[in-house]
Design a protein around this motif. Structure first.
Motif, mmCIF file in Angstrom:
data_model
loop_
_atom_site.group_PDB
_atom_site.id
_atom_site.type_symbol
_atom_site.label_atom_id
_atom_site.label_comp_id
_atom_site.label_asym_id
_atom_site.label_seq_id
_atom_site.Cartn_x
_atom_site.Cartn_y
_atom_site.Cartn_z
ATOM 1 N N TYR A 32 1.538 -2.485 9.866
ATOM 2 C CA TYR A 32 0.936 -2.362 8.536
ATOM 3 C C TYR A 32 2.004 -2.376 7.447
ATOM 4 C CZ TYR A 32 -3.622 -1.100 10.544
ATOM 5 O OH TYR A 32 -4.806 -1.114 11.216
ATOM 6 N N LEU A 33 3.107 -1.687 7.694
ATOM 7 C CA LEU A 33 4.186 -1.642 6.700
ATOM 8 C C LEU A 33 4.818 -3.019 6.498
ATOM 9 C CD1 LEU A 33 5.866 1.723 7.713
ATOM 10 C CD2 LEU A 33 4.458 1.268 5.688
ATOM 11 N N ILE A 34 5.010 -3.752 7.581
ATOM 12 C CA ILE A 34 5.561 -5.103 7.465
ATOM 13 C C ILE A 34 4.607 -5.993 6.680
ATOM 14 C CG2 ILE A 34 6.150 -7.189 8.777
ATOM 15 C CD1 ILE A 34 7.286 -5.292 10.957
ATOM 16 N N ASP A 35 3.308 -5.878 6.959
ATOM 17 C CA ASP A 35 2.307 -6.650 6.212
ATOM 18 C C ASP A 35 2.314 -6.285 4.729
ATOM 19 O OD1 ASP A 35 1.533 -7.933 8.525
ATOM 20 O OD2 ASP A 35 -0.261 -6.685 8.824
ATOM 21 N N ALA A 36 2.435 -4.992 4.438
ATOM 22 C CA ALA A 36 2.456 -4.550 3.040
ATOM 23 C C ALA A 36 3.680 -5.098 2.309
ATOM 24 C CB ALA A 36 2.442 -3.025 2.969
ATOM 25 N N MET A 37 4.827 -5.099 2.974
ATOM 26 C CA MET A 37 6.028 -5.647 2.344
ATOM 27 C C MET A 37 5.897 -7.154 2.143
ATOM 28 S SD MET A 37 7.984 -3.300 1.399
ATOM 29 C CE MET A 37 9.312 -4.355 0.885
ATOM 30 N N GLU A 38 5.291 -7.828 3.089
ATOM 31 C CA GLU A 38 5.067 -9.270 2.956
ATOM 32 C C GLU A 38 4.201 -9.554 1.725
ATOM 33 O OE1 GLU A 38 5.237 -13.215 3.401
ATOM 34 O OE2 GLU A 38 6.349 -11.821 4.665
ATOM 35 N N ARG A 39 3.147 -8.768 1.553
ATOM 36 C CA ARG A 39 2.285 -8.941 0.369
ATOM 37 C C ARG A 39 3.058 -8.648 -0.912
ATOM 38 N NH1 ARG A 39 -1.216 -6.428 3.793
ATOM 39 N NH2 ARG A 39 -1.067 -4.435 2.699
ATOM 40 N N ALA A 40 3.892 -7.622 -0.892
ATOM 41 C CA ALA A 40 4.673 -7.274 -2.078
ATOM 42 C C ALA A 40 5.604 -8.416 -2.469
ATOM 43 C CB ALA A 40 5.475 -6.002 -1.829
ATOM 44 N N TYR A 41 6.259 -9.023 -1.505
ATOM 45 C CA TYR A 41 7.162 -10.131 -1.816
ATOM 46 C C TYR A 41 6.384 -11.354 -2.269
ATOM 47 C CZ TYR A 41 11.325 -7.777 -0.301
ATOM 48 O OH TYR A 41 12.370 -6.902 -0.221
ATOM 49 N N THR A 42 5.247 -11.613 -1.620
ATOM 50 C CA THR A 42 4.435 -12.772 -1.980
ATOM 51 C C THR A 42 3.927 -12.663 -3.414
ATOM 52 O OG1 THR A 42 3.751 -13.054 0.304
ATOM 53 C CG2 THR A 42 2.367 -14.076 -1.351
ATOM 54 N N ARG A 43 3.580 -11.459 -3.822
ATOM 55 C CA ARG A 43 3.001 -11.248 -5.154
ATOM 56 C C ARG A 43 4.043 -10.917 -6.217
ATOM 57 N NH1 ARG A 43 -2.184 -7.785 -3.018
ATOM 58 N NH2 ARG A 43 -3.120 -9.509 -1.883
ATOM 59 N N ASN A 47 10.319 -7.848 -6.615
ATOM 60 C CA ASN A 47 11.310 -8.198 -7.627
ATOM 61 C C ASN A 47 11.405 -7.111 -8.681
ATOM 62 O OD1 ASN A 47 11.921 -10.602 -6.375
ATOM 63 N ND2 ASN A 47 10.408 -11.737 -7.523
ATOM 64 N N GLY A 48 10.277 -6.548 -9.078
ATOM 65 C CA GLY A 48 10.274 -5.460 -10.051
ATOM 66 C C GLY A 48 10.967 -4.234 -9.508
ATOM 67 N N LEU A 49 10.772 -3.949 -8.256
ATOM 68 C CA LEU A 49 11.441 -2.805 -7.649
ATOM 69 C C LEU A 49 12.945 -3.012 -7.610
ATOM 70 C CD1 LEU A 49 9.010 -2.127 -4.679
ATOM 71 C CD2 LEU A 49 9.167 -0.866 -6.835
ATOM 72 N N ALA A 50 13.379 -4.228 -7.337
ATOM 73 C CA ALA A 50 14.806 -4.528 -7.284
ATOM 74 C C ALA A 50 15.449 -4.397 -8.662
ATOM 75 C CB ALA A 50 15.043 -5.930 -6.735
ATOM 76 N N ASP A 51 14.671 -4.681 -9.718
ATOM 77 C CA ASP A 51 15.193 -4.592 -11.077
ATOM 78 C C ASP A 51 15.110 -3.177 -11.640
ATOM 79 O OD1 ASP A 51 15.590 -7.306 -10.942
ATOM 80 O OD2 ASP A 51 13.760 -7.807 -12.042
ATOM 81 N N GLY A 52 14.554 -2.246 -10.878
ATOM 82 C CA GLY A 52 14.457 -0.866 -11.332
ATOM 83 C C GLY A 52 13.217 -0.583 -12.158
ATOM 84 N N ARG A 53 12.264 -1.509 -12.189
ATOM 85 C CA ARG A 53 11.031 -1.262 -12.935
ATOM 86 C C ARG A 53 10.112 -0.397 -12.093
ATOM 87 N NH1 ARG A 53 11.700 -6.845 -13.757
ATOM 88 N NH2 ARG A 53 10.068 -7.309 -12.287
ATOM 89 N N THR A 54 9.281 0.353 -12.773
ATOM 90 C CA THR A 54 8.299 1.159 -12.050
ATOM 91 C C THR A 54 6.966 0.444 -12.061
ATOM 92 O OG1 THR A 54 7.757 2.368 -14.070
ATOM 93 C CG2 THR A 54 9.442 3.326 -12.630
ATOM 94 N N GLU A 55 6.045 0.946 -11.266
ATOM 95 C CA GLU A 55 4.737 0.311 -11.149
ATOM 96 C C GLU A 55 4.077 0.231 -12.523
ATOM 97 O OE1 GLU A 55 0.524 1.139 -8.891
ATOM 98 O OE2 GLU A 55 2.312 2.149 -8.215
ATOM 99 N N GLY A 56 3.499 -0.901 -12.820
ATOM 100 C CA GLY A 56 2.783 -1.091 -14.065
ATOM 101 C C GLY A 56 3.593 -1.732 -15.174
ATOM 102 N N GLN A 57 4.894 -1.808 -15.035
ATOM 103 C CA GLN A 57 5.711 -2.451 -16.067
ATOM 104 C C GLN A 57 5.635 -3.953 -15.897
ATOM 105 O OE1 GLN A 57 9.466 -0.466 -15.311
ATOM 106 N NE2 GLN A 57 9.313 0.516 -17.304
#
Length: 61
Positions: A32-43, A47-57
């Motif tokens: 499930y975690l691998i699938d969730a990360m795959e969706r995060a990268y696909t969407r 990238n926002g997490l890597a740039d230090g942005r928080t959810e919703g920015q």
């Protein structure tokens, strides 16, 4: 952020290398975690997490 190429088989191999035999429930959770990360990268969320942005920015383009 570079997308990691991880599969459940990679996880199983690493666990075996470390002498750990994960339960079926653990393997299901890791899947499930691998699938969730795959969706995060696909969407583009990762990238926002890597740039230090928080959810919703929003990303300015």
């Amino acid at each position: 952020m570079k997308r990691p190429e991880v599969t459940i088989e990679d996880f199983k191999k690493q666990a075996a290398k470390e002498g750990w035999n994960p339960t079926p429930q653990t393997l299901e959770l890791v899947g499930y975690l691998i699938d969730a990360m795959e969706r995060a990268y696909t969407r583009g969320y990762a990238n926002g997490l890597a740039d230090g942005r928080t959810e919703g920015q929003e990303v300015m383009k």
